[in-house]
Write an enzyme that holds these catalytic residues in place. Structure first.
Site, PDB file in Angstrom:
ATOM      1  N   ARG A 124       0.833  -1.208   0.000  1.00  0.00           N
ATOM      2  CA  ARG A 124       0.000   0.000   0.000  1.00  0.00           C
ATOM      3  C   ARG A 124       0.870   1.260   0.000  1.00  0.00           C
ATOM      4  NH1 ARG A 124      -4.413   0.665   4.737  1.00  0.00           N
ATOM      5  NH2 ARG A 124      -2.658   1.379   5.986  1.00  0.00           N
TER       6      ARG A 124
ATOM      7  N   ARG B  42       1.654   7.129   2.493  1.00  0.00           N
ATOM      8  CA  ARG B  42       1.621   7.178   3.962  1.00  0.00           C
ATOM      9  C   ARG B  42       2.971   6.782   4.534  1.00  0.00           C
ATOM     10  NH1 ARG B  42      -3.670   4.248   6.338  1.00  0.00           N
ATOM     11  NH2 ARG B  42      -2.258   4.252   8.129  1.00  0.00           N
TER      12      ARG B  42
ATOM     13  N   ARG C 167       2.986  -0.597  15.013  1.00  0.00           N
ATOM     14  CA  ARG C 167       1.519  -0.516  14.924  1.00  0.00           C
ATOM     15  C   ARG C 167       0.883  -1.868  15.235  1.00  0.00           C
ATOM     16  NH1 ARG C 167       1.381   1.581   9.068  1.00  0.00           N
ATOM     17  NH2 ARG C 167      -0.883   1.352   9.133  1.00  0.00           N
TER      18      ARG C 167
HETATM   19  P1  ADP Z   1      -4.328   1.440   9.993  1.00  0.00           P
HETATM   20  O1  ADP Z   1      -5.615   0.776  10.388  1.00  0.00           O
HETATM   21  O2  ADP Z   1      -3.798   0.963   8.677  1.00  0.00           O
HETATM   22  O3  ADP Z   1      -3.289   1.439  11.065  1.00  0.00           O
HETATM   23  P2  ADP Z   1      -5.514   4.098  10.291  1.00  0.00           P
HETATM   24  O4  ADP Z   1      -5.658   5.034   9.158  1.00  0.00           O
HETATM   25  O5  ADP Z   1      -6.761   3.536  10.884  1.00  0.00           O
HETATM   26  O6  ADP Z   1      -4.572   2.972   9.716  1.00  0.00           O
HETATM   27  O7  ADP Z   1      -4.684   4.792  11.480  1.00  0.00           O
HETATM   28  C1  ADP Z   1      -3.464   5.436  11.269  1.00  0.00           C
HETATM   29  C2  ADP Z   1      -2.924   6.013  12.583  1.00  0.00           C
HETATM   30  O8  ADP Z   1      -3.843   7.018  13.060  1.00  0.00           O
HETATM   31  C3  ADP Z   1      -2.794   5.040  13.755  1.00  0.00           C
HETATM   32  O9  ADP Z   1      -1.584   4.331  13.703  1.00  0.00           O
HETATM   33  C4  ADP Z   1      -2.872   6.000  14.941  1.00  0.00           C
HETATM   34  O10 ADP Z   1      -1.660   6.692  15.129  1.00  0.00           O
HETATM   35  C5  ADP Z   1      -3.898   7.020  14.490  1.00  0.00           C
HETATM   36  N1  ADP Z   1      -5.261   6.637  14.915  1.00  0.00           N
HETATM   37  C6  ADP Z   1      -6.287   6.276  14.081  1.00  0.00           C
HETATM   38  N2  ADP Z   1      -7.389   5.971  14.792  1.00  0.00           N
HETATM   39  C7  ADP Z   1      -7.064   6.125  16.103  1.00  0.00           C
HETATM   40  C8  ADP Z   1      -7.758   5.934  17.330  1.00  0.00           C
HETATM   41  N3  ADP Z   1      -9.033   5.508  17.365  1.00  0.00           N
HETATM   42  N4  ADP Z   1      -7.107   6.194  18.490  1.00  0.00           N
HETATM   43  C9  ADP Z   1      -5.839   6.624  18.482  1.00  0.00           C
HETATM   44  N5  ADP Z   1      -5.120   6.802  17.370  1.00  0.00           N
HETATM   45  C10 ADP Z   1      -5.710   6.554  16.188  1.00  0.00           C
END
Ligand code: ADP
Length: 189
Positions: free
Chosen positions: A128, A134, A146
């Site tokens: 991706r 990203r 992560r």
């Molecule tokens: P992915 O599911 O691929 O990790 P996301 O786009 O959902 O990607 O999230 C990217 C980043 O955004 C996370 O690694 C975190 O740093 C932040 N983030 C997203 N949603 C939350 C949440 N609910 N609480 C805290 N941090 C969040």
């Protein structure tokens, strides 16, 4: 009202499958990751704060994330339902979401959790990165962080919904269409 939590580790396919759920069920898609990235692009204070956590593969603090999510829900007062993608990611977020939605009389209908093997997750994220731009997808150490944060802080959110009888695990390995079909079967009529 159909309120779905689409759950699973980074790279599980939540964003991809959300587009199908939005079309088929007329839901509003709320991805906290997307909202943070929009704020980063727009150079907002929220974006600047979130970026430092996201770049390191860490979670943005609960209080900020919860406030942001609630404000997004409030901006869609005419929605037929929501698909929550990337939220809740901690038990504190899940508890706050329950209180908030119960006050509105529109509780979570179900959590659908995509199961994907860790090696496959890493491969999908690196792939991706070629098109997403990203930074958190391009760096193997950040990807590992992560996944570790997911296992430690986010995975326990599944039992929060299992206790309420709202949890369904869905096999997230296979083609996009196969997984879509499995999700469709898992959504309560
Ligand atoms: P992915 O599911 O691929 O990790 P996301 O786009 O959902 O990607 O999230 C990217 C980043 O955004 C996370 O690694 C975190 O740093 C932040 N983030 C997203 N949603 C939350 C949440 N609910 N609480 C805290 N941090 C969040």
């Amino acid at each position: 009202m159909l309120n779905i939590v689409l759950f699973g580790p980074p790279g599980a396919g939540k964003g991809t499958q959300s587009s199908f759920l939005v079309e088929s069920y007329g839901l509003v898609h709320l991805s906290t990751g997307d909202i943070f990235r929009t704020n980063i692009k727009g150079g907002t204070e929220l974006g600047k704060m979130a970026q430092s956590f996201m770049d390191q593969g860490q979670l943005v603090p609960d209080d900020v994330t919860i406030r942001m999510l609630e404000s997004e829900v409030n901006q869609h007062s005419d929605a037929g339902g929501f698909i929550f993608d990337g939220f809740p990611r901690t038990t504190a977020q899940a508890e706050a979401l329950d209180v908030f939605l119960n006050e509105r009389g529109t509780p979570i209908s179900c959590m659908l959790s995509l199961d994907v093997e860790e090696e496959e997750l890493k491969a999908r994220l690196l792939n991706r990165a070629k098109t997403s731009g990203r930074p958190d997808d391009a760096n193997p150490a950040v990807i590992q962080k992560r996944i570790d944060v997911y296992n430690a802080e986010t995975a326990p959110v599944a039992s929060h919904y299992a206790t309420q009888g709202k949890f369904t695990g869905v096999d997230g390995m296979g083609s996009v269409e196969e997984i879509t079909d499995r999700l469709r079967m898992a959504i309560p009529a």
